[in-house]
Design a protein around this motif. Structure first.
Motif, PDB file in Angstrom:
ATOM      1  N   ASP A 134       0.808  -1.213   0.000  1.00  0.00           N
ATOM      2  CA  ASP A 134       0.000   0.000   0.000  1.00  0.00           C
ATOM      3  C   ASP A 134       0.849   1.275   0.000  1.00  0.00           C
ATOM      4  O   ASP A 134       0.474   2.279   0.594  1.00  0.00           O
ATOM      5  CB  ASP A 134      -0.962  -0.002   1.194  1.00  0.00           C
ATOM      6  CG  ASP A 134      -2.099   0.980   0.977  1.00  0.00           C
ATOM      7  OD1 ASP A 134      -2.495   1.150  -0.199  1.00  0.00           O
ATOM      8  OD2 ASP A 134      -2.559   1.597   1.944  1.00  0.00           O
ATOM      9  N   ASN A 157      -0.427   5.054  -0.069  1.00  0.00           N
ATOM     10  CA  ASN A 157      -1.177   5.331  -1.281  1.00  0.00           C
ATOM     11  C   ASN A 157      -2.221   6.412  -1.051  1.00  0.00           C
ATOM     12  O   ASN A 157      -2.367   7.352  -1.836  1.00  0.00           O
ATOM     13  CB  ASN A 157      -1.823   4.036  -1.767  1.00  0.00           C
ATOM     14  CG  ASN A 157      -2.413   4.202  -3.151  1.00  0.00           C
ATOM     15  OD1 ASN A 157      -1.993   5.089  -3.896  1.00  0.00           O
ATOM     16  ND2 ASN A 157      -3.388   3.386  -3.484  1.00  0.00           N
ATOM     17  N   GLU A 158      -2.918   6.268   0.072  1.00  0.00           N
ATOM     18  CA  GLU A 158      -3.998   7.211   0.387  1.00  0.00           C
ATOM     19  C   GLU A 158      -3.433   8.624   0.615  1.00  0.00           C
ATOM     20  O   GLU A 158      -4.003   9.612   0.161  1.00  0.00           O
ATOM     21  CB  GLU A 158      -4.700   6.678   1.635  1.00  0.00           C
ATOM     22  CG  GLU A 158      -5.938   7.410   2.048  1.00  0.00           C
ATOM     23  CD  GLU A 158      -5.682   8.373   3.178  1.00  0.00           C
ATOM     24  OE1 GLU A 158      -4.729   8.119   3.953  1.00  0.00           O
ATOM     25  OE2 GLU A 158      -6.398   9.375   3.278  1.00  0.00           O
ATOM     26  N   GLU A 159      -2.261   8.654   1.280  1.00  0.00           N
ATOM     27  CA  GLU A 159      -1.563   9.916   1.549  1.00  0.00           C
ATOM     28  C   GLU A 159      -1.184  10.598   0.222  1.00  0.00           C
ATOM     29  O   GLU A 159      -1.416  11.793   0.024  1.00  0.00           O
ATOM     30  CB  GLU A 159      -0.292   9.557   2.329  1.00  0.00           C
ATOM     31  CG  GLU A 159       0.393  10.649   3.095  1.00  0.00           C
ATOM     32  CD  GLU A 159       1.652  10.093   3.783  1.00  0.00           C
ATOM     33  OE1 GLU A 159       1.962   8.887   3.607  1.00  0.00           O
ATOM     34  OE2 GLU A 159       2.328  10.862   4.473  1.00  0.00           O
ATOM     35  N   GLN A 161      -2.517  10.128  -2.726  1.00  0.00           N
ATOM     36  CA  GLN A 161      -3.733  10.588  -3.409  1.00  0.00           C
ATOM     37  C   GLN A 161      -4.182  11.933  -2.866  1.00  0.00           C
ATOM     38  O   GLN A 161      -4.565  12.836  -3.613  1.00  0.00           O
ATOM     39  CB  GLN A 161      -4.877   9.573  -3.224  1.00  0.00           C
ATOM     40  CG  GLN A 161      -4.600   8.193  -3.775  1.00  0.00           C
ATOM     41  CD  GLN A 161      -4.690   8.128  -5.282  1.00  0.00           C
ATOM     42  OE1 GLN A 161      -5.001   9.130  -5.929  1.00  0.00           O
ATOM     43  NE2 GLN A 161      -4.383   6.966  -5.851  1.00  0.00           N
ATOM     44  N   ARG A 162      -4.123  12.058  -1.535  1.00  0.00           N
ATOM     45  CA  ARG A 162      -4.588  13.296  -0.914  1.00  0.00           C
ATOM     46  C   ARG A 162      -3.696  14.481  -1.294  1.00  0.00           C
ATOM     47  O   ARG A 162      -4.184  15.566  -1.604  1.00  0.00           O
ATOM     48  CB  ARG A 162      -4.623  13.148   0.612  1.00  0.00           C
ATOM     49  CG  ARG A 162      -6.066  13.132   1.130  1.00  0.00           C
ATOM     50  CD  ARG A 162      -6.103  13.088   2.624  1.00  0.00           C
ATOM     51  NE  ARG A 162      -5.120  12.148   3.155  1.00  0.00           N
ATOM     52  CZ  ARG A 162      -4.488  12.310   4.308  1.00  0.00           C
ATOM     53  NH1 ARG A 162      -4.721  13.377   5.026  1.00  0.00           N
ATOM     54  NH2 ARG A 162      -3.606  11.419   4.730  1.00  0.00           N
TER      55      ARG A 162
END
Lengths: 177, 505
Positions: A134, A157-159, A161-162
């Motif tokens: 991830d 990944n989420e970081e 994207q943000r």
């Protein structure tokens, strides 16, 4: 120190200081994963070299040369690993209102600052190993050659994207103004 | 006005001259593909009149026929036309390709005339687009008047798009027609001055390099030792390694002088540099005539430099670095205008960056540690290596080098340090540097797109840093300055960039 600028309206001391920013370190799991991919590459390299020697014995007659080369490659990768372990804690990023900062380097310490209103576009890349854990890396592109492009590895990944969404938002409002 | 453009909406073929260009492109692509094969065929030992020979002949005929047919077909299937949104190109023989380039993505339109173009009075049209890696579109051959019509049309369309997006429309319309002002034109005498004042020493070294590698190829082919024979003969005149080397060097300097003179004439023949309302235009060249257009807002760095000979003539070489279109593209980024007088340099600088007139600069030096550190790497280290070689070989030449290098390096570094100035203005950064040839680089802060501070271990101990500044048209580095100064300048640059709402490219 003597003042560098003579500017009555703007006090240089009152400008926002990059030095005072709170640095965000990269994800801890990025280090072992990057080492893993380094070593996979290293072993593949050795493997190819050995395979060549196996199929075409006439390149090097002496076996010790073959093993010396393999040893050399492995030593180089140990060195790379040590440098990336020691250098890891110097890698960090920070996002401010108008720019993104990234610092890196063990021997050559570099701090890069990239204002959002000069960003062309950004991309998120994930290698096969990174995807399993991830992780992702964010690439930020500027105009005119790749010299000033910025790559920030070891983000969740989420970081990533943000941050990308934030940069997009910032560049969009800049263009509209 | 619009009626003149009507014909541009009709799909059109290029000038038939384009067939030659297609043939050339096809052949070049093909030869690059089969290059190793050709070498093998021509180098390998074989009997005359063998089946192989016959088949090579056959293949050659087939290739030529194929190239010719493909080129002609390409020509007949290549159409270009304009519509309301952009430029369209339809092409392709086996697979049809339809390309649409929206006006707002077009960055630059340049013309080029190779000798064959000049013969038929046609030009090739190059279009730079932003945002994609494949950023160059080329229409191989079309009449000059047509090319100009296309360029005017596109520029006008672009202007309308900008106007619609809410900028000052009135002002933009006013500036449409104003004749270009000729800033500089080089006559043959100027051209001579430019040619004479080129860096011949550097060219001599390059030619020497090429010369030696060429000689070694001849050597291999003829089984001779050309270099040995040459040095032997030269050594009869002078004696020892150094005089021989100097003689060879003078010989190459002589060649280099004429080569650069010829190159200068070919490249800058009948050079004309215009200033227009939007930017600048440069036309030059003897065999290949080219026309390059620069837009003011795309200019990132202006650099001008002299050297001892140019100082004698009071001329500068001006370099205008503009934002490169597309990603990862470096070619066509900067435009070089040789043979400018100081007032012409000033004219360009002031018309491109009008704020320069109100700016005052504060000068700064590098830190002296620069000389010391560089001396260790460029002076002491090579000297030590030479000394070691001397200790092994006992050849006097290396001892001389071991003694000379440190002095020479120290002297050059000291001159560099003494002449280096970085100048901080309110809106601009100016850098003056050089040993024999002094160059000035000028860039406005608001065009900068990234700033980097780099510290080596040594610099960290001493509180020093290198500051690297990136623009869309290249980067500049200020080495060995106080960390505090570099941080202050960085913060100021960031403030300037982030508070700026002007278009920077």
């Amino acid at each position: 120190m003597e003042p560098i600028f003579t500017n009555e309206q703007i006090q240089v001391e009152e400008l926002p200081h990059v030095e005072e920013v709170l640095w965000v370190p990269l994800q801890k799991k990025y280090l072992p994963i990057s080492l893993l991919s380094t070593w996979i590459f290293g072993f593949v390299l050795c493997g190819i070299f050995l395979a060549f020697n196996f199929f075409r014995k006439n390149i090097f007659d002496e076996y010790w040369i073959v093993w010396a080369v393999v040893g050399g490659i492995l030593f180089l990768f140990v060195l790379i690993s040590i440098l990336s372990i020691l250098g890891f804690r110097h890698k960090a990023y920070a996002i401010r209102e108008h720019d993104i900062l990234f610092k890196t380097g063990l021997i050559f310490r570099r701090t890069t600052a990239l204002p959002f209103n000069r960003v062309q576009h950004s991309e998120i890349n994930q290698g096969p190993i990174e995807r399993n854990f991830d992780l992702a890396q964010l690439e930020i592109f500027t105009a005119g050659g790749s010299q000033s492009d910025l790559t920030i590895p070891g983000l969740l990944n989420e970081e990533a994207q943000r941050i990308k969404a934030f940069i997009m938002e910032k560049t969009r409002t800049n263009h509209e103004e | 006005m619009k009626n003149n453009y009507e014909s541009l909406y009709q799909p059109k073929r290029q000038s038939p001259v384009a067939i030659f260009m297609f043939i050339y492109t096809f052949l070049r692509r093909f030869i690059r593909l089969v290059f190793p094969l050709i070498i093998i065929l021509f180098m390998g030992n074989r009997d005359k009149g063998s089946i192989l020979d016959a088949s090579i002949g056959g293949v050659a005929v087939v290739i030529s026929a194929y190239t010719l047919i493909m080129s002609i077909l390409s020509y007949f299937r290549y159409y270009y036309f304009l519509d309301e949104d952009g430029l369209n190109i339809h092409s392709g023989v086996l697979s049809r390709k339809k390309l649409n380039i929206p006006f707002e993505r077009i960055q630059n339109i340049n013309f080029e005339q190779k000798i064959i173009h000049q013969f038929f009075n046609v030009v090739s049209l190059e279009i730079d687009t932003a945002g994609s890696s494949k950023s160059e579109i080329k229409i191989e051959a079309l009449p000059k008047s047509e090319a100009e019509a296309i360029r005017d049309f596109i520029l006008e369309k672009k202007k309308n798009i900008i106007a619609e997006s809410g900028e000052d429309a009135v002002e933009l319309q006013e500036e449409i027609k104003e004749p270009d002002q000729l800033l500089l034109s080089l006559n043959p005498f100027d051209l001579m001055k430019v040619g004479v004042s080129q860096n011949h020493i550097r060219t001599a070294f390059i030619i020497m390099g090429i010369g030696f590698s060429f000689m070694s190829q001849i050597e291999d082919a003829l089984d001779l030792d050309v270099v040995d024979i040459a040095t032997e003969n030269v050594e009869k005149v002078g004696s020892g390694f150094f005089p021989a080397f100097i003689l060879v060097f003078i010989f190459f300097l002589f060649i280099s002088f004429f080569v650069t003179l010829i190159r200068t004439v070919l490249k800058h023949f009948n050079l004309k540099f215009f200033k227009s309302k939007e930017g600048y235009k440069l036309t030059s060249g003897l065999i290949t005539r080219q026309e390059v257009a620069l837009r003011k807002e795309k200019v990132q760095i202006i650099k001008w430099s002299d050297n001892p000979i140019r100082r004698l003539f009071k001329i500068f070489t001006l370099e205008i670095k503009q934002a490169a279109a597309g990603v990862g593209r470096r070619r066509g980024q900067s435009v070089e205008v040789p043979g400018c007088y100081k007032n012409q340099v000033d004219e360009v600088v002031q018309s491109c960056f009008p704020e320069i007139l109100n700016d005052s600069f504060k000068e700064h030096e590098l830190h002296y540690a620069y000389v010391i550190r560089r001396f260790i790497y460029q002076g002491l280290l090579p000297a030590a290596i030479m000394a070691v070689i001397y200790a092994i070989s006992y050849k006097m030449n290396f001892l001389i080098l071991a003694i000379v290098i440190p002095f020479l390096s120290f002297a050059l570094l000291t001159v560099y340090y003494r002449k280096y100035r970085w100048m901080v203005g309110e809106e601009f950064l100016k850098i003056k540097k050089g040993i024999f040839s002094i160059s000035y680089s000028l860039l406005p802060y608001y065009k900068i797109q990234a700033v980097e501070i780099i510290q080596t271990i040594y610099q960290r101990r001493k509180g020093l840093a290198n500051l690297q500044i990136f623009t869309a048209g290249g980067s500049v580095t200020i080495p060995y300055i106080e960390l505090e100064k570099s941080e202050t300048l960085r913060n100021y640059i960031l403030f300037k960039v982030e508070s700026s709402k002007r278009t920077w490219m």
